[in-house]
Design a protein around this motif. Structure first.
Motif, PDB file in Angstrom:
ATOM      1  N   ARG A 151      79.439 -28.739 -27.555  1.00 28.87           N
ATOM      2  CA  ARG A 151      80.405 -28.852 -26.458  1.00 28.87           C
ATOM      3  C   ARG A 151      80.815 -27.463 -26.005  1.00 28.87           C
ATOM      4  O   ARG A 151      80.963 -26.561 -26.815  1.00 28.87           O
ATOM      5  N   ILE A 152      81.003 -27.341 -24.699  1.00 29.81           N
ATOM      6  CA  ILE A 152      81.495 -26.090 -24.116  1.00 29.81           C
ATOM      7  C   ILE A 152      82.966 -26.279 -23.761  1.00 29.81           C
ATOM      8  O   ILE A 152      83.343 -27.313 -23.210  1.00 29.81           O
ATOM      9  N   VAL A 153      83.784 -25.266 -24.095  1.00 22.64           N
ATOM     10  CA  VAL A 153      85.172 -25.243 -23.639  1.00 22.64           C
ATOM     11  C   VAL A 153      85.240 -24.146 -22.594  1.00 22.64           C
ATOM     12  O   VAL A 153      85.096 -22.966 -22.917  1.00 22.64           O
ATOM     13  N   LEU A 154      85.394 -24.544 -21.332  1.00 23.58           N
ATOM     14  CA  LEU A 154      85.417 -23.556 -20.267  1.00 23.58           C
ATOM     15  C   LEU A 154      86.856 -23.142 -19.992  1.00 23.58           C
ATOM     16  O   LEU A 154      87.696 -23.992 -19.690  1.00 23.58           O
ATOM     17  N   LEU A 155      87.134 -21.859 -20.175  1.00 24.65           N
ATOM     18  CA  LEU A 155      88.510 -21.360 -20.057  1.00 24.65           C
ATOM     19  C   LEU A 155      88.693 -20.569 -18.774  1.00 24.65           C
ATOM     20  O   LEU A 155      87.758 -19.915 -18.292  1.00 24.65           O
ATOM     21  N   ARG A 156      89.913 -20.645 -18.267  1.00 24.29           N
ATOM     22  CA  ARG A 156      90.266 -19.876 -17.065  1.00 24.29           C
ATOM     23  C   ARG A 156      91.736 -19.498 -17.173  1.00 24.29           C
ATOM     24  O   ARG A 156      92.579 -20.401 -17.341  1.00 24.29           O
ATOM     25  N   ASP A 157      92.026 -18.226 -17.128  1.00 22.50           N
ATOM     26  CA  ASP A 157      93.418 -17.744 -17.180  1.00 22.50           C
ATOM     27  C   ASP A 157      94.218 -18.362 -18.319  1.00 22.50           C
ATOM     28  O   ASP A 157      95.347 -18.829 -18.117  1.00 22.50           O
ATOM     29  N   ILE A 215      92.430 -24.424 -20.557  1.00 25.88           N
ATOM     30  CA  ILE A 215      91.147 -25.111 -20.556  1.00 25.88           C
ATOM     31  C   ILE A 215      90.908 -25.678 -19.165  1.00 25.88           C
ATOM     32  O   ILE A 215      91.741 -26.416 -18.639  1.00 25.88           O
ATOM     33  N   GLU A 216      89.769 -25.345 -18.586  1.00 23.53           N
ATOM     34  CA  GLU A 216      89.421 -25.901 -17.278  1.00 23.53           C
ATOM     35  C   GLU A 216      88.617 -27.189 -17.479  1.00 23.53           C
ATOM     36  O   GLU A 216      88.860 -28.184 -16.828  1.00 23.53           O
ATOM     37  N   GLN A 217      87.683 -27.175 -18.412  1.00 24.40           N
ATOM     38  CA  GLN A 217      86.895 -28.382 -18.703  1.00 24.40           C
ATOM     39  C   GLN A 217      86.298 -28.278 -20.094  1.00 24.40           C
ATOM     40  O   GLN A 217      85.937 -27.187 -20.546  1.00 24.40           O
ATOM     41  N   VAL A 218      86.215 -29.425 -20.778  1.00 28.69           N
ATOM     42  CA  VAL A 218      85.529 -29.504 -22.069  1.00 28.69           C
ATOM     43  C   VAL A 218      84.457 -30.569 -21.937  1.00 28.69           C
ATOM     44  O   VAL A 218      84.729 -31.660 -21.445  1.00 28.69           O
ATOM     45  N   PRO A 266      77.053 -29.498 -22.545  1.00 26.50           N
ATOM     46  CA  PRO A 266      76.478 -28.666 -21.474  1.00 26.50           C
ATOM     47  C   PRO A 266      76.033 -29.520 -20.277  1.00 26.50           C
ATOM     48  O   PRO A 266      76.250 -29.144 -19.124  1.00 26.50           O
ATOM     49  N   ARG A 267      75.484 -30.684 -20.563  1.00 28.74           N
ATOM     50  CA  ARG A 267      75.000 -31.525 -19.469  1.00 28.74           C
ATOM     51  C   ARG A 267      76.149 -32.052 -18.602  1.00 28.74           C
ATOM     52  O   ARG A 267      76.058 -32.060 -17.377  1.00 28.74           O
ATOM     53  N   GLU A 268      77.221 -32.495 -19.280  1.00 22.37           N
ATOM     54  CA  GLU A 268      78.389 -32.967 -18.507  1.00 22.37           C
ATOM     55  C   GLU A 268      78.940 -31.865 -17.613  1.00 22.37           C
ATOM     56  O   GLU A 268      79.266 -32.094 -16.456  1.00 22.37           O
TER      57      GLU A 268
END
Ligand SMILES: Nc1ncnc2c1ncn2[C@@H]1O[C@H](COP(=O)(O)OP(=O)(O)OP(=O)(O)O)[C@@H](O)[C@H]1O
Ligand SMILES: [Mg+2]
Length: 386
Positions: free
Chosen positions: A215-221, A224-227, A230-232
């Motif tokens: 799973r990727i935890v995409l962070l911004r400032d 968490i922006e999205q968890v 990779p495909r999702e």
């Protein structure tokens, strides 16, 4: 690498739970309430632009940074106040920080010696670890006599030998050249397949994130922006920010006006037109949207643009081998409005010439729409992944 000895961990012993974790430096809050559960054996990657808080969160997990608020649990135990060496974690940094005057062997076992682990056990573990990482031949050398990749393997060996419950990596490959990076990335993937140690891995390289992560935890400032897998994240970005961050070459993002055409919506802009299925997107009452379409999802239009789509003169051709990235459009429309350049991937065999007029249609199943202000995805929740 040779086959790996697995180090036993009890079930759920290494799950990580973050509940409302925050980080403040003085008056500045750099991590906002952060909630995440990492399962036993899971490989989670923190991804995001520079300064978004990846290292800060990782360092809080490691105990190298105080937690300003919230609870951190490892294996069900609250560890907020435990010192790093009692958390059962091992961390690998971008700078391997090996002791230059010590041999590779001494570097690897340094931590164990400090913990007064008996010599016989140290000998067994160093054999296992150096076998696993292919370091037997180098044990007597000094770190300066190794390549960057070999040095990074020593740093991983030093972490592995502690048989940690959790591995933490902070950009471990950024100091390596592209080829070595690729090689080490594959080694880390293999290592995780074999050891299954719960791992949190920080990178700003989306290729590493996509290929390594469960799973990727995409962070911004600091948020968490999205968890997601990779495909999702690639196929269902929750926002224009995620859509623009993930995928190379990057997604085309352009603002368009919305026109209700009964069975479908027509989107219009100076760059072109797109028909979208009204069942896929929540467009009711909207006048403008941000359209997102990846260069790979623009298809050469056999009708030469007569049925809509995107047309323009080729401005730039980037040869990528099997494919070319063709950028077209740009300039000023009839009404003087600026036209954004659009990029499309196409087979090299069909490569157009500079200034040639090209036309593409967007694959309707691969189009993304976002709110122009918040950037939130307008895809209806019940639309299934293809
Ligand atoms: N000691 C500190 N004092 C004040 N602010 C700090 C401190 N350390 C980090 N920050 C701030 O916290 C934010 C997050 O930093 P962090 O190092 O976690 O980012 P990052 O996502 O790891 O970035 P990079 O990809 O550049 O390594 C940044 O805005 C940074 O300036
Ligand atoms: Mg960092």
């Amino acid at each position: 690498m040779s086959p790996v000895t697995t180090f036993p961990t009890k079930k759920n012993m290494s799950a990580i739970s973050c509940h409302n974790i925050i980080k403040r430096y003085g008056d500045t809050q750099v991590v906002h309430p952060f909630d995440l559960d990492v399962a036993d054996n899971e490989f989670v990657v923190f991804l995001g632009p520079s300064g978004c808080g990846k290292s800060t969160i990782l360092r809080m997990l490691a105990g190298l940074e105080d937690i300003s608020g919230g609870d951190l649990l490892i294996g069900g135990e609250r560890v907020n106040d435990l010192p790093p060496q009692e958390r059962g974690i091992a961390m690998v940094f971008q700078n391997y920080a090996l002791y230059p005057h010590m041999s590779v062997r001494d570097n690897i076992v340094f931590g164990l010696k400090r913990l007064k682990v008996p010599k016989a056990e140290i000998d067994t573990r160093i054999k296992e670890v150096s076998d696993t990482l292919g370091l037997e031949r180098y044990l007597q050398r000094k770190p300066t006599e190794l390549s960057g990749g070999q040095q990074q393997r020593v740093a991983i060996a030093r972490a592995m030998i502690k048989t940690p419950k959790v591995f933490l990596f902070d950009e471990p490959l950024s100091n390596l050249d592209a080829k070595l990076r690729n090689h080490m990335r594959i080694e880390i993937a293999r290592l995780h397949q074999a050891l299954k140690t719960t791992t949190v891995y920080v990178t700003h390289d989306q290729h590493e994130a996509m290929t390594l992560a469960d799973r990727i935890v995409l962070l911004r400032d600091g948020r968490i922006e999205q968890v997601g897998s990779p495909r999702e994240i690639y196929e269902r970005p929750c926002s224009a920010f995620v859509a623009g961050f993930i995928g190379t070459p990057p997604m085309n993002l352009v603002e368009m006006s919305v026109h209700d055409a009964g069975s479908h919506f027509e989107l219009r802009g100076p760059e072109g037109t797109v028909h979208v299925d009204a069942r896929r997107f929540a467009l009711e009452g909207r006048r403008r949207v941000t359209l997102g379409v990846r260069p790979a999802h623009l298809l050469v239009d056999a009708q030469g643009g007569r049925g809509g789509g995107f047309s323009g003169e080729v401005q730039l051709i980037e040869y990528l081998g099997n494919e070319v990235l063709v950028s077209f459009g740009r300039g000023n429309g009839n009404d003087g409005k600026e036209i954004n350049e659009i990029a499309a991937l196409m087979p090299s065999a069909q490569c157009p010439r500079l200034q040639e007029r090209v036309s593409f249609v967007a694959d309707p199943a691969q189009v993304h729409l976002f709110d122009v202000d918040s950037g939130a995805s307008l895809l209806r929740a019940d639309v299934r992944l293809h």
